[in-house]
Design a protein around this motif. Structure first.
Motif, PDB file in Angstrom:
ATOM      1  N   PRO A  73       0.729  -1.200   0.245  1.00 45.63           N
ATOM      2  CA  PRO A  73       0.150  -0.093   0.136  1.00 45.63           C
ATOM      3  C   PRO A  73       0.810   1.317   0.113  1.00 45.63           C
ATOM      4  O   PRO A  73       2.008   1.319   0.636  1.00 45.63           O
ATOM      5  CB  PRO A  73      -0.752  -0.126   1.338  1.00 45.63           C
ATOM      6  CG  PRO A  73      -0.161  -1.050   2.233  1.00 45.63           C
ATOM      7  CD  PRO A  73       0.695  -1.975   1.111  1.00 45.63           C
ATOM      8  N   ASP A  74       0.380   2.433  -0.494  1.00 48.05           N
ATOM      9  CA  ASP A  74       0.795   3.627  -0.777  1.00 48.05           C
ATOM     10  C   ASP A  74       2.356   3.735  -1.376  1.00 48.05           C
ATOM     11  O   ASP A  74       3.111   4.473  -1.094  1.00 48.05           O
ATOM     12  CB  ASP A  74       0.808   4.420   0.697  1.00 48.05           C
ATOM     13  CG  ASP A  74      -0.406   4.440   1.066  1.00 48.05           C
ATOM     14  OD1 ASP A  74      -1.227   4.849   0.295  1.00 48.05           O
ATOM     15  OD2 ASP A  74      -0.547   4.346   2.424  1.00 48.05           O
ATOM     16  N   ASP A  75       2.954   2.595  -1.933  1.00 50.67           N
ATOM     17  CA  ASP A  75       4.234   2.499  -2.448  1.00 50.67           C
ATOM     18  C   ASP A  75       4.252   2.697  -4.071  1.00 50.67           C
ATOM     19  O   ASP A  75       3.340   2.484  -4.755  1.00 50.67           O
ATOM     20  CB  ASP A  75       5.042   1.339  -1.991  1.00 50.67           C
ATOM     21  CG  ASP A  75       6.372   1.528  -1.802  1.00 50.67           C
ATOM     22  OD1 ASP A  75       6.918   2.520  -2.457  1.00 50.67           O
ATOM     23  OD2 ASP A  75       7.166   0.826  -0.978  1.00 50.67           O
ATOM     24  N   TYR A  82      11.006  -0.333  -3.045  1.00 54.80           N
ATOM     25  CA  TYR A  82       9.916  -1.327  -3.151  1.00 54.80           C
ATOM     26  C   TYR A  82      10.120  -2.627  -2.934  1.00 54.80           C
ATOM     27  O   TYR A  82       9.504  -3.741  -2.219  1.00 54.80           O
ATOM     28  CB  TYR A  82       9.115  -0.935  -4.537  1.00 54.80           C
ATOM     29  CG  TYR A  82       7.858  -1.678  -4.568  1.00 54.80           C
ATOM     30  CD1 TYR A  82       6.701  -0.730  -4.331  1.00 54.80           C
ATOM     31  CD2 TYR A  82       7.369  -2.866  -4.787  1.00 54.80           C
ATOM     32  CE1 TYR A  82       5.233  -1.371  -4.250  1.00 54.80           C
ATOM     33  CE2 TYR A  82       6.248  -3.263  -4.819  1.00 54.80           C
ATOM     34  CZ  TYR A  82       5.209  -2.440  -4.530  1.00 54.80           C
ATOM     35  OH  TYR A  82       3.805  -3.028  -4.766  1.00 54.80           O
ATOM     36  N   VAL A 104       6.904   4.735   3.841  1.00 49.91           N
ATOM     37  CA  VAL A 104       7.283   5.270   2.415  1.00 49.91           C
ATOM     38  C   VAL A 104       7.252   6.756   2.523  1.00 49.91           C
ATOM     39  O   VAL A 104       6.502   7.489   3.238  1.00 49.91           O
ATOM     40  CB  VAL A 104       5.894   4.867   1.609  1.00 49.91           C
ATOM     41  CG1 VAL A 104       5.809   5.323   0.030  1.00 49.91           C
ATOM     42  CG2 VAL A 104       5.794   3.189   1.537  1.00 49.91           C
ATOM     43  N   LYS A 106       6.715  10.402   1.468  1.00 55.94           N
ATOM     44  CA  LYS A 106       5.423  11.108   0.738  1.00 55.94           C
ATOM     45  C   LYS A 106       6.078  12.511   0.452  1.00 55.94           C
ATOM     46  O   LYS A 106       5.715  13.441   0.996  1.00 55.94           O
ATOM     47  CB  LYS A 106       4.510  10.991   1.508  1.00 55.94           C
ATOM     48  CG  LYS A 106       3.759   9.560   1.931  1.00 55.94           C
ATOM     49  CD  LYS A 106       2.628   9.567   2.035  1.00 55.94           C
ATOM     50  CE  LYS A 106       2.040   8.115   2.312  1.00 55.94           C
ATOM     51  NZ  LYS A 106       1.017   7.662   1.986  1.00 55.94           N
TER      52      LYS A 106
END
Length: 126
Positions: A73-75, A82, A104, A106
């Motif tokens: 999620p959110d990557d 990753y 991650v 942002k």
């Protein structure tokens, strides 16, 4: 691009980098061998939820998916982070370790990144 020679590709890159003053010296001293990677962009094709397996599939006790083709999620795929984050998640989960992967980054919410991008797009300060 698929029909270009290595010299033509380097000429294009030199133009983008605004190194035209040194272009003949650069072109005479470098080697560029074009190659095709037909599936390299497959990770960026439109997809839906469930297209990629979870790192640890539901009910799994000894199986994990790592690398670019599992869901985090959110990557963003196609980064070393990753792949590392998916492997870290798999190892910690399967071994029952109480450790979380680093969050991650942002950068889109960082005002300095936003201003830097704005200045670059508008060629301010170049």
């Amino acid at each position: 691009m698929s029909a270009c020679t290595g010299r033509e590709i380097m000429t294009e890159i030199i133009g983008h980098l605004r190194l035209t003053e040194n272009s003949s010296r650069i072109l005479d001293s470098c080697t560029c061998i074009p190659c095709m990677m037909p599936f390299i962009t497959s990770q960026f094709l439109p997809r839906s939820e469930g297209d990629r397996p979870q790192v640890i599939p539901q009910g799994s006790r000894n199986l994990a998916f790592v690398g670019q083709y599992c869901e985090l999620p959110d990557d963003v795929v196609f980064t070393v982070e990753y792949s590392i984050r998916s492997a870290h998640t798999a190892v910690c989960s399967l071994l029952g370790l109480d450790r979380k992967s680093p969050p991650v980054y942002k950068g889109q919410f960082n005002p300095r990144v936003f201003v830097g991008g704005f200045l670059a797009l508008h060629e301010i300060g170049v």
